[in-house]
Design an enzyme around this catalytic site. Structure first.
Site, PDB file in Angstrom:
ATOM      1  N   ASN A  11       0.864  -1.187   0.000  1.00 58.27           N
ATOM      2  CA  ASN A  11       0.000   0.000   0.000  1.00 58.27           C
ATOM      3  C   ASN A  11       0.897   1.234   0.000  1.00 58.27           C
ATOM      4  OD1 ASN A  11      -1.825   2.038   0.501  1.00 58.27           O
ATOM      5  ND2 ASN A  11      -2.293   1.403   2.600  1.00 58.27           N
ATOM      6  N   TRP A  12       0.994   1.859  -1.153  1.00 62.39           N
ATOM      7  CA  TRP A  12       1.909   3.012  -1.271  1.00 62.39           C
ATOM      8  C   TRP A  12       1.346   4.260  -0.596  1.00 62.39           C
ATOM      9  CZ3 TRP A  12       4.014   3.169  -7.049  1.00 62.39           C
ATOM     10  CH2 TRP A  12       4.658   1.963  -7.327  1.00 62.39           C
ATOM     11  N   LYS A  13       0.069   4.214  -0.249  1.00 63.75           N
ATOM     12  CA  LYS A  13      -0.610   5.395   0.321  1.00 63.75           C
ATOM     13  C   LYS A  13      -0.402   6.606  -0.605  1.00 63.75           C
ATOM     14  CE  LYS A  13       0.095   3.424   4.857  1.00 63.75           C
ATOM     15  NZ  LYS A  13      -0.057   3.611   6.290  1.00 63.75           N
ATOM     16  N   HIS A  99      -9.589   1.042   5.186  1.00 60.54           N
ATOM     17  CA  HIS A  99      -8.309   1.245   5.890  1.00 60.54           C
ATOM     18  C   HIS A  99      -8.564   2.214   7.049  1.00 60.54           C
ATOM     19  CE1 HIS A  99      -4.190   2.425   6.698  1.00 60.54           C
ATOM     20  NE2 HIS A  99      -3.797   1.379   5.999  1.00 60.54           N
ATOM     21  N   GLU A 101      -6.975   4.638   7.991  1.00 61.92           N
ATOM     22  CA  GLU A 101      -6.748   6.039   7.609  1.00 61.92           C
ATOM     23  C   GLU A 101      -7.965   6.615   6.890  1.00 61.92           C
ATOM     24  OE1 GLU A 101      -2.965   5.477   5.668  1.00 61.92           O
ATOM     25  OE2 GLU A 101      -2.070   4.997   7.607  1.00 61.92           O
ATOM     26  N   GLU A 169      -5.397  -5.168  10.762  1.00 64.43           N
ATOM     27  CA  GLU A 169      -4.396  -4.118  10.908  1.00 64.43           C
ATOM     28  C   GLU A 169      -4.641  -3.331  12.202  1.00 64.43           C
ATOM     29  OE1 GLU A 169      -2.384  -2.939   7.004  1.00 64.43           O
ATOM     30  OE2 GLU A 169      -4.035  -1.585   7.348  1.00 64.43           O
ATOM     31  N   GLY A 175       2.632   1.952  10.989  1.00 66.21           N
ATOM     32  CA  GLY A 175       3.646   3.005  10.919  1.00 66.21           C
ATOM     33  C   GLY A 175       4.369   3.274  12.237  1.00 66.21           C
ATOM     34  N   SER A 210       3.480  -2.342  10.346  1.00 68.66           N
ATOM     35  CA  SER A 210       4.937  -2.355  10.547  1.00 68.66           C
ATOM     36  C   SER A 210       5.604  -3.655  10.083  1.00 68.66           C
ATOM     37  CB  SER A 210       5.275  -2.084  12.016  1.00 68.66           C
ATOM     38  OG  SER A 210       4.820  -0.793  12.383  1.00 68.66           O
ATOM     39  N   GLY A 231       2.771  -1.202   4.348  1.00 76.77           N
ATOM     40  CA  GLY A 231       2.761   0.214   4.011  1.00 76.77           C
ATOM     41  C   GLY A 231       4.159   0.709   3.682  1.00 76.77           C
TER      42      GLY A 231
HETATM   43  C1  PEP Z   1      -0.831   0.174   6.302  1.00 78.17           C
HETATM   44  O1  PEP Z   1      -1.052   1.366   6.414  1.00 78.17           O
HETATM   45  O2  PEP Z   1      -1.641  -0.562   5.702  1.00 78.17           O
HETATM   46  C2  PEP Z   1       0.381  -0.371   6.921  1.00 78.17           C
HETATM   47  C3  PEP Z   1       0.387  -1.622   7.234  1.00 78.17           C
HETATM   48  O3  PEP Z   1       1.403   0.511   7.120  1.00 78.17           O
HETATM   49  P1  PEP Z   1       2.867   0.183   7.706  1.00 78.17           P
HETATM   50  O4  PEP Z   1       3.332  -1.090   7.062  1.00 78.17           O
HETATM   51  O5  PEP Z   1       3.696   1.353   7.313  1.00 78.17           O
HETATM   52  O6  PEP Z   1       2.717   0.026   9.180  1.00 78.17           O
END
Ligand code: PEP
Length: 250
Positions: A11-13, A99, A101, A169, A175, A210, A231
């Site tokens: 997921n590049w966001k 998600h 976010e 998640e 993050g 993470s 992410g």
């Molecule tokens: C995400 O936002 O889906 C995610 C898992 O982010 P990260 O890997 O950076 O924790």
């Protein structure tokens, strides 16, 4: 019961410009081409601005395209939105929905996510529905309750089982560099299957939060974890590939 295939999703966001995004996509496509056929599914979800150029870049490689959200309607007066049909038109096979976010930053409700799942399935997309508890909910022992409620409210009454993926998640793990123990993820993923009922054993249930090259293998090794949603670590082709290649071992 057939073994569930592992799935690795990046997921590049809201990251990546034309040059950096296409370089990343091409690197991954080259690595995946050299290793094909892959024994797992590998998906990248760039921002909407890069979907088409990335689609062209990965065409013919085993890398699959996904998007990060879609609208519940198929077309119409929804300024700034993109429909699931439009995503499919660009070559998307997957879409991430619900998600944290989007639930927290855009006030998305379970009902809204459920409507998007229906839209995604009608357009032929596989929907990756994210659920997860906040730190406060975890500390007050509400994880099970929150996950159960999110799964129940975020799925429509009828859906295409073969086009559904769930990603656990925990919001506090996204993050942050922190992660629950694999045993905890195992328990939550089992709970998710239980809430899904009779189809629970066929739906892929991922973990996200993470994930990095150094912690990916223990996640893939757990049979209850069917893959990872990544992410930050998906923005580096060597790092993301190092994670993905761990899936090959299981
Ligand atoms: C995400 O936002 O889906 C995610 C898992 O982010 P990260 O890997 O950076 O924790």
């Amino acid at each position: 019961m057939a073994k569930r295939r592992k799935l690795v999703v990046g997921n590049w966001k809201m990251n990546g410009r034309l040059t950096s995004g296409l370089t990343l996509a091409k690197d991954l496509a080259d690595k995946a081409l050299a290793e094909r056929p892959l024994s797992y599914d590998l998906v990248i979800c760039p921002p909407a601005s890069l979907l088409w150029p990335v689609a062209e870049t990965i065409m013919g490689s085993p890398v699959l395209l996904g998007a990060q959200d879609c609208h519940r309607a198929n077309h119409g007066a929804y300024t700034g939105d993109i429909s699931a049909g439009m995503l499919a038109d660009l070559g998307c096979r997957y879409v991430i929905l619900g998600h944290s976010e989007r639930r927290n930053g855009h006030g998305e409700t379970g009902a809204e996510v459920a409507a998007k799942v229906t839209a995604g399935h009608l357009a032929g997309l596989t929907t990756i529905v994210c659920v997860g508890e906040t730190q406060d909910q975890r500390m007050s022992g509400k994880t099970e309750e929150v996950i159960t409620e999110q799964i129940t409210s975020s799925l429509p009454d009828k859906y295409q089982v073969s086009s559904l993926v769930i990603a656990y998640e925990p919001v506090w793990a996204i993050g942050s560099g922190e992660q629950p123990e694999v045993g905890v993820v195992r328990q939550v993923n089992k709970l998710i299957r239980k809430v899904l009922g009779s189809v629970g054993e066929v739906v892929q249930v991922l973990y996200g939060g993470s994930v990095a090259p150094q912690n990916a293998e223990s996640l893939f090794a757990e049979p209850e974890i069917d893959g990872v949603l990544v992410g930050a670590a998906s923005l580096n082709s060597d790092g993301f590939w190092a994670i993905a290649e761990k899936a090959r071992l299981y």
